[in-house]
Scaffold this active site. Structure first.
Site: not given
Ligand code: 3PY
Length: 252
Positions: A10, A12, A96, A98, A168, A174, A214
């Site tokens: 991903n 982003k 997601h 975010e 997640e 992140g 992460s």
């Molecule tokens: C991350 O690994 O920070 C993610 O949000 C992957 O989507």
């Protein structure tokens, strides 16, 4: 194994089209012939065409990071499922954290987007996850079950096989913090139990559930060894060809 292992990047809001080409060239030198998993990278919409061309002989599918649920019309700035499909997109990330946090995505819009992606013949990667506060209050399982049920509302069993669920935990996105493999595995087991309660054991066994938040070359093998974790949705480490390859190899 009943289901596919899927390693997904991903990106982003990172990487220009020029950087995308450079990434593909570097990846080409080290990419294994990974027969043990499906590999894809979700890129910003404006780079889909570039990525589709650059990733072609790498056997990496191109995914999108978002979609709008209406078919067409007066929705300035939005992109429909058919538009993505027409560019060769196979997977679309939906919901997601975010997008939920910064762009008013709700369980209702997530559900509409899941239907739009499925109706266009693509595969949604449906993101769910709890906040730190929710985890500390002890409501993680109820919260995740609610998100899964809402996202899948009205989705028939034959289409569920095309859905990927990505767990997640918001507090691990992140931030460099990861859930322990056991913590992550436990939630993914509960996600499968929720799917089982809705669709039965056979369908539940066939659904790919990813861990995201992460995931990196250091923790990937341990996370992927959990019985109900069938892949990863990878943020930062998917921007670096060597790290992405390390994670693909960890899935073997
Ligand atoms: C991350 O690994 O920070 C993610 O949000 C992957 O989507």
């Amino acid at each position: 194994r009943y289901r596919k292992t899927v390693i997904a990047g991903n990106w982003k809001m990172n990487m220009t089209a020029t950087e995308t080409k450079k990434f593909a060239e570097e990846l080409k030198k080290i990419m294994p012939r990974a027969k043990w998993c499906d590999t894809l990278i979700c890129v910003p919409a404006c780079n889909i065409q570039t990525a589709a061309k650059a990733f072609k002989d790498l056997r990496i599918s191109v995914g999108a990071e978002n979609v709008y649920f209406e078919e067409k019309g007066a929705y300035t700035g939005e992109i429909s499922a058919d538009m993505l499909k027409d560019l060769g997109v196979k997977y679309v990330i939906v919901g997601h954290s975010e997008r939920r946090q910064y762009f008013c995505e709700t369980d209702t819009t997530v559900n509409k987007k899941v239907h739009a992606v499925l109706n266009a013949g693509m595969n949604p990667i449906i993101c769910v996850g709890e906040s730190l506060e929710q985890r500390e209050t002890g409501i993680t399982d109820e919260w995740i079950a609610l998100q899964v049920k809402s996202a899948l509302y009205g989705v028939p069993a034959d289409k569920l096989r095309r859905c990927i669920i990505a767990y997640e935990p918001i507090w691990a996105i992140g931030t460099g913090k990861t859930a322990t493999a056991e913590q992550a595995g436990e939630v993914c087991t509960n996600i499968r139990a929720t799917i089982r309660s809705l669709y039965g054991a056979r369908v539940a066994r066939s659904v790919t559930i990813q861990y995201g938040g992460s995931m990196n070359p250091k923790n990937a093998a341990e996370l992927l060894a959990q019985p109900d974790i069938d892949g990863g949705l990878i943020g930062g480490a998917a921007l670096k060809p060597d790290q992405f390859v390390d994670i693909i190899n960890a899935a073997n």
